[in-house]
Enzyme design. Structure first.
Site, mmCIF file in Angstrom:
data_model
loop_
_atom_site.group_PDB
_atom_site.id
_atom_site.type_symbol
_atom_site.label_atom_id
_atom_site.label_comp_id
_atom_site.label_asym_id
_atom_site.label_seq_id
_atom_site.Cartn_x
_atom_site.Cartn_y
_atom_site.Cartn_z
ATOM 1 N N CYS A 183 0.245 -8.257 6.698
ATOM 2 C CA CYS A 183 1.379 -8.138 6.072
ATOM 3 C C CYS A 183 2.634 -8.848 6.720
ATOM 4 C CB CYS A 183 1.590 -6.705 5.672
ATOM 5 S SG CYS A 183 0.758 -6.100 4.541
HETATM 6 C C1 LIG Z 1 1.829 -1.601 5.456
HETATM 7 C C2 LIG Z 1 0.872 -2.138 4.610
HETATM 8 O O1 LIG Z 1 1.265 -3.088 3.533
HETATM 9 S S1 LIG Z 1 -0.643 -1.582 4.037
HETATM 10 C C3 LIG Z 1 -0.936 -1.281 2.400
HETATM 11 C C4 LIG Z 1 -0.216 -0.387 1.929
HETATM 12 N N1 LIG Z 1 -0.238 0.791 2.809
HETATM 13 C C5 LIG Z 1 0.776 1.661 2.514
HETATM 14 O O2 LIG Z 1 1.724 1.553 1.928
HETATM 15 C C6 LIG Z 1 0.869 2.779 3.780
HETATM 16 C C7 LIG Z 1 1.680 3.893 3.646
HETATM 17 N N2 LIG Z 1 0.940 5.126 2.806
HETATM 18 C C8 LIG Z 1 1.173 5.116 1.562
HETATM 19 O O3 LIG Z 1 2.057 4.671 1.179
HETATM 20 C C9 LIG Z 1 0.498 6.337 1.082
HETATM 21 O O4 LIG Z 1 -0.254 6.939 2.043
HETATM 22 C C10 LIG Z 1 -0.393 5.907 -0.322
HETATM 23 C C11 LIG Z 1 0.599 5.433 -1.305
HETATM 24 C C12 LIG Z 1 -1.088 4.960 0.022
HETATM 25 C C13 LIG Z 1 -0.877 7.294 -0.675
HETATM 26 O O5 LIG Z 1 -0.211 8.458 -0.900
HETATM 27 P P1 LIG Z 1 -0.390 9.634 -0.519
HETATM 28 O O6 LIG Z 1 0.720 10.756 -0.707
HETATM 29 O O7 LIG Z 1 -0.572 9.540 1.091
HETATM 30 O O8 LIG Z 1 -1.780 10.073 -1.006
HETATM 31 P P2 LIG Z 1 -2.886 10.738 -0.525
HETATM 32 O O9 LIG Z 1 -3.976 9.739 -0.267
HETATM 33 O O10 LIG Z 1 -2.858 11.603 0.750
HETATM 34 O O11 LIG Z 1 -3.406 11.632 -1.590
HETATM 35 C C14 LIG Z 1 -2.501 12.962 -2.234
HETATM 36 C C15 LIG Z 1 -3.143 13.475 -3.339
HETATM 37 O O12 LIG Z 1 -3.149 12.408 -4.591
HETATM 38 C C16 LIG Z 1 -4.545 12.411 -4.925
HETATM 39 N N3 LIG Z 1 -4.505 10.927 -5.268
HETATM 40 C C17 LIG Z 1 -5.119 9.729 -4.437
HETATM 41 N N4 LIG Z 1 -5.131 8.795 -5.334
HETATM 42 C C18 LIG Z 1 -4.645 9.051 -6.595
HETATM 43 C C19 LIG Z 1 -4.724 8.406 -7.838
HETATM 44 N N5 LIG Z 1 -4.904 7.103 -7.948
HETATM 45 N N6 LIG Z 1 -4.216 9.216 -8.934
HETATM 46 C C20 LIG Z 1 -4.088 10.267 -8.861
HETATM 47 N N7 LIG Z 1 -4.222 11.107 -7.721
HETATM 48 C C21 LIG Z 1 -4.440 10.393 -6.672
HETATM 49 C C22 LIG Z 1 -5.457 12.726 -3.825
HETATM 50 O O13 LIG Z 1 -6.680 12.944 -4.069
HETATM 51 C C23 LIG Z 1 -4.796 13.906 -3.107
HETATM 52 O O14 LIG Z 1 -4.935 14.965 -3.826
HETATM 53 P P3 LIG Z 1 -4.964 16.498 -3.111
HETATM 54 O O15 LIG Z 1 -3.682 16.556 -2.341
HETATM 55 O O16 LIG Z 1 -5.441 17.279 -4.175
HETATM 56 O O17 LIG Z 1 -6.171 16.026 -1.907
#
Ligand SMILES: CC(=O)SCCNC(=O)CCNC(=O)[C@H](O)C(C)(C)COP(=O)(O)OP(=O)(O)OC[C@H]1O[C@@H](n2cnc3c(N)ncnc32)[C@H](O)[C@@H]1OP(=O)(O)O
Length: 378
Positions: A159
């Site tokens: 990235c």
């Molecule tokens: C830097 C870069 O460009 S790398 C690429 C992108 N990476 C990033 O943006 C890294 C930063 N991290 C993030 O933005 C976040 O962690 C995300 C958006 C990827 C995920 O969001 P999080 O809130 O961390 O989600 P997490 O994976 O912990 O899941 C939370 C809940 O949502 C649920 N969930 C996960 N995916 C989905 C989905 N597609 N639809 C519905 N629910 C979902 C999970 O099962 C979990 O449920 P639970 O609490 O009952 O266990």
């Protein structure tokens, strides 16, 4: 009297694919895939041999990431629940490759905006998170398609490829090796995104951007002075893709499951927690060195991965909650486009900046890698 060369940004360019996928369309297709998988494997799921898959949701995607839609080079293949990947017919060696083609389109836009003819460019850096092939370099193909006499090479810092490319181009100019360098960021992220993975299927989109970095002595009016650049890398496995030329030596490539390490995989929570302070501290440290305060920063064009990450980083840098005007997002329409994200934000949100306004182009991502480019409008 001759002056030491001073690198500036003369212009940027953008290529946006014609097709887009909304969250609603994406989730409908994903949920069809889930239903198909669960009914096909009903017996094995009941026996505890295969995991039952869970549906995705639009509400989760918007709340967790801020992503509303993404542009893609092939919508039909991605939305086909039996396929879940773009379909891009292989081209012959006599045709331009698709990654070079979209890179050329973005580069031509940047050249036109600067009033620069390709024959005046000295070098092409193809800086992106995925190259289409091992060799010849994409940059050399783009150089050839544009008719540039000089040199080109590929660089991959995931990235952060664009900001690392800008610093590299600026260094060539400072050293007197070039007067005009094109940094091109073609990103076909749909090719390395696992559309079957509920945790990440919504993240990426396709696009190409280009940045023309030149010696101030030849730059067009209204260019951007580069006040300073800083690069940083810290090794982490939390964003990883194990696709590579040695895969065949390990006994087969698994690309079809809901989880595969030969496509993009991440520990999103860890990335969030570790990258936000790393980037915020890096920006604040660099501002101090450049004698800049939060109140000096007219606009932040941050990497477009996640609105919540950007909100926290911008708050730390500015000292208050950033408005959309101070830290614009393109996630709602483009999704995460890897190295191109901060450049799209800059490209679409700079026309109103006044001479003397200071801003920051900042990237962060796999590696970990982070780059800052402080700019001032002339
Ligand atoms: C830097 C870069 O460009 S790398 C690429 C992108 N990476 C990033 O943006 C890294 C930063 N991290 C993030 O933005 C976040 O962690 C995300 C958006 C990827 C995920 O969001 P999080 O809130 O961390 O989600 P997490 O994976 O912990 O899941 C939370 C809940 O949502 C649920 N969930 C996960 N995916 C989905 C989905 N597609 N639809 C519905 N629910 C979902 C999970 O099962 C979990 O449920 P639970 O609490 O009952 O266990």
């Amino acid at each position: 009297m001759s002056h030491a060369p001073q690198p500036v940004i003369s212009s940027t360019g953008l290529f946006t694919p014609a097709e887009a996928i909304s969250n609603e369309e994406l989730v409908a297709s994903f949920n069809k895939y889930v239903a198909l998988h669960n009914s096909k494997n009903a017996g094995a799921i009941a026996a505890g041999e295969v995991a039952e898959l869970t549906e995705s949701s639009v509400e989760f995607i918007e709340k967790a990431s801020g992503i509303g839609s993404r542009f893609v080079v092939d919508k039909a293949g991605i939305l086909d629940p039996e396929h879940m990947a773009p379909r891009l017919p292989e081209r012959s060696n006599d045709e331009i490759s698709i990654l070079a083609e979209i890179g050329v389109a973005a580069a031509q836009d940047a050249l036109a905006r600067a009033g620069r003819d390709a024959s005046e460019v000295d070098a092409v850096l193809c800086a992106a998170s995925n190259m289409q092939r091992a060799y010849p370099a994409m940059a050399v193909e783009i150089q050839d398609a544009l008719g540039i006499d000089g040199f080109g090479f590929d660089m991959n810092v995931a990235c952060s490829s664009a900001t690392f490319g800008i610093q590299t181009a600026a260094d060539y100019i400072r050293a007197g090796h070039a007067k005009s360098v094109l940094v091109v960021n073609p990103e076909i992220c749909s090719g390395h995104l696992n559309w079957r993975d509920r945790d990440s299927h919504f993240i990426f989109g396709d696009v190409a951007t280009a940045i023309l970095v030149e010696d101030k002595a030849i730059a067009p009016a209204g260019h951007w002075d580069i006040l300073g650049t800083r690069l940083k890398t810290v090794f982490s496995n939390n964003i990883r893709n194990n696709f590579g030329f040695l895969n065949r030596t390990h006994g087969g490539i698994d690309q079809d499951g809901p989880k595969t390490d030969k496509l993009f995989v991440q520990e999103g929570r860890k990335v969030f927690k570790e990258v936000v302070p790393m980037v915020a501290n890096m920006i604040v440290g660099e501002m101090k060195k450049l004698g800049l305060e939060g109140s000096d920063m007219r606009r932040l064009w941050l990497h477009q991965a996640n609105t919540n990450m950007n909100r926290l980083i911008a708050h730390k840098v500015l000292g208050h909650e950033a408005s959309e005007d101070e830290s614009p997002t393109v996630l709602d329409t483009y999704g995460n486009t890897s190295s191109a994200g901060s450049i799209i934000a800059f490209h679409l949100h700079h026309e109103d900046m006044q001479a003397g306004d200071t801003g920051l182009i900042c990237s962060f991502g796999a590696g970990y890698s982070a780059g800052t480019v402080f700019v001032r409008k002339t």
